[in-house]
Motif scaffolding. Structure first.
Motif, PDB file in Angstrom:
ATOM      1  N   GLN A   1      -8.174  -1.160  -2.577  1.00 20.20           N
ATOM      2  CA  GLN A   1      -7.868   0.132  -1.944  1.00 20.20           C
ATOM      3  C   GLN A   1      -8.896   1.188  -2.345  1.00 20.20           C
ATOM      4  O   GLN A   1      -9.401   1.932  -1.510  1.00 20.20           O
ATOM      5  N   GLU A   2      -9.213   1.254  -3.639  1.00 20.04           N
ATOM      6  CA  GLU A   2     -10.187   2.234  -4.134  1.00 20.04           C
ATOM      7  C   GLU A   2     -11.587   1.905  -3.615  1.00 20.04           C
ATOM      8  O   GLU A   2     -12.342   2.797  -3.230  1.00 20.04           O
TER       9      GLU A   2
ATOM     10  N   ARG B   1      -8.826   6.701  -5.785  1.00 15.55           N
ATOM     11  CA  ARG B   1     -10.198   7.214  -5.749  1.00 15.55           C
ATOM     12  C   ARG B   1     -10.260   8.755  -5.830  1.00 15.55           C
ATOM     13  O   ARG B   1     -11.011   9.307  -6.621  1.00 15.55           O
ATOM     14  N   GLU B   2      -9.473   9.437  -5.014  1.00 16.77           N
ATOM     15  CA  GLU B   2      -9.491  10.904  -5.016  1.00 16.77           C
ATOM     16  C   GLU B   2      -8.957  11.475  -6.328  1.00 16.77           C
ATOM     17  O   GLU B   2      -9.488  12.453  -6.858  1.00 16.77           O
TER      18      GLU B   2
ATOM     19  N   GLU C   1     -12.331   0.695  -0.883  1.00 18.45           N
ATOM     20  CA  GLU C   1     -12.399   1.091   0.527  1.00 18.45           C
ATOM     21  C   GLU C   1     -12.163   2.587   0.737  1.00 18.45           C
ATOM     22  O   GLU C   1     -12.006   3.034   1.872  1.00 18.45           O
TER      23      GLU C   1
ATOM     24  N   GLU D   1       0.410   4.219  -2.748  1.00 16.94           N
ATOM     25  CA  GLU D   1       0.164   5.619  -2.377  1.00 16.94           C
ATOM     26  C   GLU D   1       1.230   6.551  -2.955  1.00 16.94           C
ATOM     27  O   GLU D   1       0.935   7.701  -3.301  1.00 16.94           O
TER      28      GLU D   1
ATOM     29  N   ARG E   1      -9.642   4.526  -0.623  1.00 20.94           N
ATOM     30  CA  ARG E   1      -8.247   4.971  -0.687  1.00 20.94           C
ATOM     31  C   ARG E   1      -7.735   4.849  -2.117  1.00 20.94           C
ATOM     32  O   ARG E   1      -8.478   4.870  -3.066  1.00 20.94           O
ATOM     33  N   GLY E   2      -6.421   4.711  -2.245  1.00 19.04           N
ATOM     34  CA  GLY E   2      -5.819   4.507  -3.557  1.00 19.04           C
ATOM     35  C   GLY E   2      -6.094   5.666  -4.500  1.00 19.04           C
ATOM     36  O   GLY E   2      -5.983   6.827  -4.119  1.00 19.04           O
TER      37      GLY E   2
ATOM     38  N   PRO F   1       0.796  -1.224   0.000  1.00 15.52           N
ATOM     39  CA  PRO F   1       0.000   0.000   0.000  1.00 15.52           C
ATOM     40  C   PRO F   1       0.832   1.279   0.000  1.00 15.52           C
ATOM     41  O   PRO F   1       0.421   2.296  -0.550  1.00 15.52           O
TER      42      PRO F   1
END
Length: 165
Positions: A107-108, A115-116, A110, A82, A112-113, A78
């Motif tokens: 990750q996405e 996504r943003e 959940e 990141e 994270r990853g 992870p």
């Protein structure tokens, strides 16, 4: 908002299609941001190594970690993911014409990853294409609010989508 996704049952197929798609666009002079994945076979007794190239020109980051023989857990590193996310986020700008994310993964799903970064690109009217597997499809569809388009895992089909045909 223009977002598409590619699915394929063959191991590594999506990575290869997205890689050829990106190569074709970059040869045309299209400013592409994101990551494409390469898997390196490590032999029958060991899982492959997974690397992502941060577009358009690197670096290449190892996103897998060796958990030892017989391990069955998630091999994603992870921290490396990141790092890739941060580099891609820095490279989105007014010249970017496409964001490619090798995988909308756990990750996405959940939150994270990438996504943003995907949200930022869409807010800036930058088209996005992602690789997707069935395990994370529901989370992806919820994230996209049903607005994502299923794309055929074929370079020409992706080019037609990008070109608006």
């Amino acid at each position: 908002m223009k977002i598409g996704y590619v699915m394929s049952p063959g191991r590594g197929d999506v990575d290869r299609v997205l890689g050829r798609f990106v190569e074709t666009l970059m040869a045309r002079g299209v400013d592409v941001a994101g990551v494409v994945q390469t898997n390196t076979d490590c032999g029958p007794a060991k899982a492959c190594d997974m690397d992502v190239e941060v577009l358009p020109s690197g670096p290449v980051l190892r996103i897998s970690q060796d958990l030892g023989p017989g391990s069955r857990g998630c091999r994603l590193n992870p921290d490396a993911l990141e790092q890739a996310v941060g580099l891609v986020g820095q490279r989105l700008n007014g010249d970017t014409r496409l964001l490619v994310v090798n995988k909308f993964g756990k990750q996405e799903a959940e939150g994270r990853g990438f996504r943003e970064v995907i949200g930022t690109a869409l807010a800036q009217d930058i088209p996005v294409v992602v690789g997707l597997n069935g395990l994370n499809r529901d989370a992806f569809e919820a994230f996209c609010g049903g607005m994502a388009e299923a794309l055929t895992p074929d370079v020409q089909a992706l080019l037609d989508w990008f070109d608006g045909e």
